[in-house]
Design a protein around this motif. Structure first.
Motif, PDB file in Angstrom:
ATOM      1  N   GLY A   1      16.923  -1.856  12.654  1.00  0.00           N
ATOM      2  CA  GLY A   1      15.441  -1.415  13.163  1.00  0.00           C
ATOM      3  C   GLY A   1      15.333  -0.116  13.181  1.00  0.00           C
ATOM      4  O   GLY A   1      14.352   0.525  12.729  1.00  0.00           O
ATOM      5  N   SER A   2      16.458   0.443  13.791  1.00  0.00           N
ATOM      6  CA  SER A   2      16.135   1.881  14.072  1.00  0.00           C
ATOM      7  C   SER A   2      16.311   2.897  12.534  1.00  0.00           C
ATOM      8  O   SER A   2      15.830   3.966  12.668  1.00  0.00           O
ATOM      9  CB  SER A   2      17.291   2.774  15.215  1.00  0.00           C
ATOM     10  OG  SER A   2      18.545   2.277  14.552  1.00  0.00           O
ATOM     11  N   SER A   3      17.224   2.160  11.997  1.00  0.00           N
ATOM     12  CA  SER A   3      17.199   2.875  10.629  1.00  0.00           C
ATOM     13  C   SER A   3      15.903   3.009   9.732  1.00  0.00           C
ATOM     14  O   SER A   3      15.315   3.956   9.147  1.00  0.00           O
ATOM     15  CB  SER A   3      18.431   2.241   9.875  1.00  0.00           C
ATOM     16  OG  SER A   3      19.755   2.351  10.455  1.00  0.00           O
ATOM     17  N   LEU A   4      15.154   1.788   9.835  1.00  0.00           N
ATOM     18  CA  LEU A   4      13.970   1.673   9.299  1.00  0.00           C
ATOM     19  C   LEU A   4      12.898   2.856   9.830  1.00  0.00           C
ATOM     20  O   LEU A   4      12.071   3.395   9.287  1.00  0.00           O
ATOM     21  CB  LEU A   4      13.529   0.294   9.101  1.00  0.00           C
ATOM     22  CG  LEU A   4      14.163  -0.759   8.328  1.00  0.00           C
ATOM     23  CD1 LEU A   4      13.596  -1.971   8.368  1.00  0.00           C
ATOM     24  CD2 LEU A   4      14.097   0.003   6.750  1.00  0.00           C
TER      25      LEU A   4
ATOM     26  N   ALA B   1       4.271   7.817   1.886  1.00  0.00           N
ATOM     27  CA  ALA B   1       5.930   8.395   1.967  1.00  0.00           C
ATOM     28  C   ALA B   1       6.352   7.334   2.854  1.00  0.00           C
ATOM     29  O   ALA B   1       7.577   6.835   2.584  1.00  0.00           O
ATOM     30  CB  ALA B   1       6.046   9.636   2.327  1.00  0.00           C
ATOM     31  N   ALA B   2       6.028   7.337   3.994  1.00  0.00           N
ATOM     32  CA  ALA B   2       6.551   6.202   5.218  1.00  0.00           C
ATOM     33  C   ALA B   2       6.604   5.040   4.751  1.00  0.00           C
ATOM     34  O   ALA B   2       7.649   4.170   4.850  1.00  0.00           O
ATOM     35  CB  ALA B   2       5.713   6.328   6.463  1.00  0.00           C
ATOM     36  N   VAL B   3       5.732   4.321   4.063  1.00  0.00           N
ATOM     37  CA  VAL B   3       5.668   3.084   3.279  1.00  0.00           C
ATOM     38  C   VAL B   3       6.798   2.971   2.543  1.00  0.00           C
ATOM     39  O   VAL B   3       7.590   1.954   2.529  1.00  0.00           O
ATOM     40  CB  VAL B   3       4.329   2.457   2.972  1.00  0.00           C
ATOM     41  CG1 VAL B   3       4.465   1.240   2.152  1.00  0.00           C
ATOM     42  CG2 VAL B   3       3.347   2.217   4.189  1.00  0.00           C
ATOM     43  N   ARG B   4       6.655   3.921   1.533  1.00  0.00           N
ATOM     44  CA  ARG B   4       7.816   3.732   0.390  1.00  0.00           C
ATOM     45  C   ARG B   4       9.212   3.984   0.880  1.00  0.00           C
ATOM     46  O   ARG B   4       9.979   3.016   0.504  1.00  0.00           O
ATOM     47  CB  ARG B   4       7.587   5.089  -0.590  1.00  0.00           C
ATOM     48  CG  ARG B   4       8.422   5.115  -1.900  1.00  0.00           C
ATOM     49  CD  ARG B   4       8.401   6.443  -2.650  1.00  0.00           C
ATOM     50  NE  ARG B   4       6.925   6.635  -3.111  1.00  0.00           N
ATOM     51  CZ  ARG B   4       6.402   7.799  -2.705  1.00  0.00           C
ATOM     52  NH1 ARG B   4       7.161   8.651  -1.858  1.00  0.00           N
ATOM     53  NH2 ARG B   4       5.093   8.074  -3.005  1.00  0.00           N
ATOM     54  N   VAL B   5       9.536   4.748   1.854  1.00  0.00           N
ATOM     55  CA  VAL B   5      10.860   4.857   2.163  1.00  0.00           C
ATOM     56  C   VAL B   5      11.230   3.583   3.135  1.00  0.00           C
ATOM     57  O   VAL B   5      12.413   3.271   3.038  1.00  0.00           O
ATOM     58  CB  VAL B   5      11.115   6.451   2.940  1.00  0.00           C
ATOM     59  CG1 VAL B   5      11.001   7.400   1.869  1.00  0.00           C
ATOM     60  CG2 VAL B   5      10.564   6.478   4.060  1.00  0.00           C
ATOM     61  N   THR B   6      10.172   3.049   4.112  1.00  0.00           N
ATOM     62  CA  THR B   6      10.670   1.944   4.626  1.00  0.00           C
ATOM     63  C   THR B   6      10.806   0.722   3.926  1.00  0.00           C
ATOM     64  O   THR B   6      11.700  -0.038   4.091  1.00  0.00           O
ATOM     65  CB  THR B   6       9.353   1.790   5.609  1.00  0.00           C
ATOM     66  OG1 THR B   6       9.320   2.795   6.533  1.00  0.00           O
ATOM     67  CG2 THR B   6       9.910   0.599   6.500  1.00  0.00           C
ATOM     68  N   PHE B   7       9.699   0.521   2.832  1.00  0.00           N
ATOM     69  CA  PHE B   7      10.165  -0.488   1.909  1.00  0.00           C
ATOM     70  C   PHE B   7      11.125  -0.503   1.253  1.00  0.00           C
ATOM     71  O   PHE B   7      12.072  -1.566   1.201  1.00  0.00           O
ATOM     72  CB  PHE B   7       8.982  -0.626   1.005  1.00  0.00           C
ATOM     73  CG  PHE B   7       8.970  -1.534   0.027  1.00  0.00           C
ATOM     74  CD1 PHE B   7       8.884  -3.027   0.115  1.00  0.00           C
ATOM     75  CD2 PHE B   7       9.483  -1.426  -1.199  1.00  0.00           C
ATOM     76  CE1 PHE B   7       9.131  -4.055  -0.947  1.00  0.00           C
ATOM     77  CE2 PHE B   7       9.782  -2.243  -2.380  1.00  0.00           C
ATOM     78  CZ  PHE B   7       9.396  -3.687  -2.092  1.00  0.00           C
ATOM     79  N   TRP B   8      11.609   0.637   0.547  1.00  0.00           N
ATOM     80  CA  TRP B   8      12.988   0.712  -0.312  1.00  0.00           C
ATOM     81  C   TRP B   8      14.189   0.535   0.587  1.00  0.00           C
ATOM     82  O   TRP B   8      15.085  -0.202   0.220  1.00  0.00           O
ATOM     83  CB  TRP B   8      12.838   1.638  -1.179  1.00  0.00           C
ATOM     84  CG  TRP B   8      11.874   1.526  -2.419  1.00  0.00           C
ATOM     85  CD1 TRP B   8      10.897   2.189  -2.510  1.00  0.00           C
ATOM     86  CD2 TRP B   8      11.904   0.787  -3.402  1.00  0.00           C
ATOM     87  NE1 TRP B   8      10.014   1.688  -3.507  1.00  0.00           N
ATOM     88  CE2 TRP B   8      10.942   0.656  -4.161  1.00  0.00           C
ATOM     89  CE3 TRP B   8      12.922  -0.204  -3.830  1.00  0.00           C
ATOM     90  CZ2 TRP B   8      10.685  -0.048  -5.427  1.00  0.00           C
ATOM     91  CZ3 TRP B   8      12.767  -1.153  -4.851  1.00  0.00           C
ATOM     92  CH2 TRP B   8      11.557  -0.860  -5.606  1.00  0.00           C
TER      93      TRP B   8
END
Length: 169
Positions: free
Chosen positions: A119-122, A143-150
């Motif tokens: 969770g903290s990593s995401l 950007a936040a959605v992209r890196v969190t999704f991938w």
């Protein structure tokens, strides 16, 4: 991460160097065609043909390879590939990004480690992606959605492979 970045950007640098060498040969063997090619680029950017011809002639008289590198190939000193710089930046950002969730291992109870680190990593991925987007002037939310999704997908696939082989990853 840094080694992969170095290899990737080195490949880009090799391609740029090969393009420049090809362009150097073309300038030496067919300067008239190269002049016309450069003038056509400027016409495509909105100059009339006479002015484009004059601009191409003046730029080629000063630095023909530089003019073609910049305007035909898109290669310049400012934007050329720098493998060592890319590797160092990758290593530094990876180290910072990895250290943040690992610091929580010290305070989290052992029974909650997997969920705390995941969770903290995401969360930190979203935060760092947002900061990078803000620094680059692009959409913070995208950007936040992209890196969190991938990031979540990569974690899920890693966990899935671990489960498939009976290992906790």
């Amino acid at each position: 991460m840094a080694a992969g970045e170095y290899v990737s950007v080195s490949s880009q640098s090799d391609t740029e160097n090969a393009d420049l060498e090809r362009e150097r040969k073309e300038l030496a063997t067919d300067g008239v065609h190269e002049h016309a090619e450069l003038a056509a680029i400027y016409v495509g950017r909105g100059l009339d043909a006479a002015l484009a011809d004059q601009v191409a002639a003046q730029l080629m008289a000063k630095d023909a390879l530089g003019a073609h590198a910049r305007d035909e190939l898109g290669v310049s000193d400012t934007f050329s590939a720098r493998p060592v710089q890319a590797a160092l930046a990758s290593a530094a950002t990876f180290a910072v990004g990895a250290a943040m969730p690992l610091l929580l291992v010290v305070v989290a109870p052992a029974s909650a480690l997997v969920w705390t680190v995941s969770g903290s990593s995401l969360l930190f991925l979203a935060l760092l992606g947002s900061l990078a987007a803000r620094a680059g002037g692009s959409s913070v939310v995208r950007a936040a959605v992209r890196v969190t999704f991938w990031g979540a997908l990569a974690m899920a696939l890693t966990a899935g492979v671990g489960a498939l082989f009976g290992a906790t990853l």
